[in-house]
Scaffold this active site. Sequence first.
Site, short mmCIF file in Angstrom:
data_model
loop_
_atom_site.label_atom_id
_atom_site.label_comp_id
_atom_site.label_asym_id
_atom_site.label_seq_id
_atom_site.Cartn_x
_atom_site.Cartn_y
_atom_site.Cartn_z
N ASP A 30 -11.45 12.31 -33.20
CA ASP A 30 -10.88 12.25 -32.22
C ASP A 30 -9.92 13.44 -31.48
OD1 ASP A 30 -11.34 9.91 -29.56
OD2 ASP A 30 -9.59 11.77 -29.31
N ASN A 86 -15.71 1.00 -26.28
CA ASN A 86 -15.54 0.86 -25.13
C ASN A 86 -16.40 1.40 -23.88
OD1 ASN A 86 -12.96 0.21 -24.98
ND2 ASN A 86 -12.54 2.45 -24.65
N GLN A 93 -13.97 3.42 -20.50
CA GLN A 93 -15.08 4.79 -21.13
C GLN A 93 -14.96 6.26 -20.46
OE1 GLN A 93 -19.75 3.66 -21.67
NE2 GLN A 93 -19.60 4.62 -22.75
N HIS A 99 -20.29 5.29 -28.21
CA HIS A 99 -19.66 5.96 -29.57
C HIS A 99 -18.61 4.80 -29.44
CE1 HIS A 99 -17.28 6.95 -25.55
NE2 HIS A 99 -15.80 6.99 -26.31
N HIS A 101 -15.03 4.11 -31.79
CA HIS A 101 -13.03 4.22 -31.78
C HIS A 101 -12.87 3.75 -33.66
CE1 HIS A 101 -11.96 5.56 -28.03
NE2 HIS A 101 -12.63 5.14 -27.69
P1 5GP Z 1 -13.53 6.18 -24.57
O1 5GP Z 1 -12.63 6.63 -23.99
O2 5GP Z 1 -14.86 7.05 -23.71
O3 5GP Z 1 -14.09 4.86 -25.11
O4 5GP Z 1 -13.66 7.56 -25.78
C1 5GP Z 1 -13.74 8.72 -25.40
C2 5GP Z 1 -12.58 9.84 -26.58
O5 5GP Z 1 -13.75 11.47 -26.96
C3 5GP Z 1 -11.13 9.87 -26.04
O6 5GP Z 1 -10.78 9.27 -26.93
C4 5GP Z 1 -11.11 11.25 -25.97
O7 5GP Z 1 -10.11 11.57 -26.28
C5 5GP Z 1 -12.03 11.67 -26.67
N1 5GP Z 1 -12.62 13.02 -26.49
C6 5GP Z 1 -13.11 13.89 -25.11
N2 5GP Z 1 -13.64 14.79 -25.82
C7 5GP Z 1 -13.90 14.82 -26.89
C8 5GP Z 1 -14.04 15.80 -27.52
O8 5GP Z 1 -14.75 17.35 -26.95
N3 5GP Z 1 -14.23 16.14 -29.02
C9 5GP Z 1 -13.87 15.17 -29.57
N4 5GP Z 1 -13.66 15.55 -30.63
N5 5GP Z 1 -12.96 14.03 -28.77
C10 5GP Z 1 -13.38 14.10 -27.48
#
Ligand code: 5GP
Length: 135
Positions: A30, A86, A93, A99, A101
């Site tokens: 991440d 999420n 999300q 995805h 985590h």
């Molecule tokens: P969500 O909040 O949708 O569950 O998590 C999205 C996650 O993706 C966040 O923890 C954020 O830091 C990560 N993230 C967003 N864009 C990118 C990216 O371009 N590359 C990587 N490696 N992580 C990303």
Amino acid sequence: MENCIFCKIASGEIPSATLYEDEDFRVILDLGPATKGHALILPKKHAANIAEMPDDLLGRAASVAKKVAVAMKEGLSCDGVNIVQNNGEAAGQTVFHFHMHIIPRYNGDNAGVTWTPGKLTDEMKEEILNAVKVK
Ligand code: 5GP
Ligand code: ZN
């Protein structure tokens, strides 16, 4: 899916720090880690959320999560692991490609993967048991 950043990362079109890859998944670090080693399991086929994930693929995602969690314990000597997934903006999300985590936890890291406990009242219990029908 066009214009989906995680589709592009999962396919390799956009390079990423990849911990693991197989036919169905890519596991990446991440970019905004909660703790050292925070990783994301991305299916290579687009699904916006858990409801859109085919059951067999979802099962395989759980197996990958186990492998990654075990490898983190071994490689990073973490003290615990949170697995967070999420669905929907209200749940936090921000990227609408399914995805998981995988967050290694270290004693005293204050990463804050937590909530304030409420209280389950008898009324609430009845209402929920009547409303939620798991098929
Ligand atoms: P969500 O909040 O949708 O569950 O998590 C999205 C996650 O993706 C966040 O923890 C954020 O830091 C990560 N993230 C967003 N864009 C990118 C990216 O371009 N590359 C990587 N490696 N992580 C990303
Ligand atoms: Zn996608």
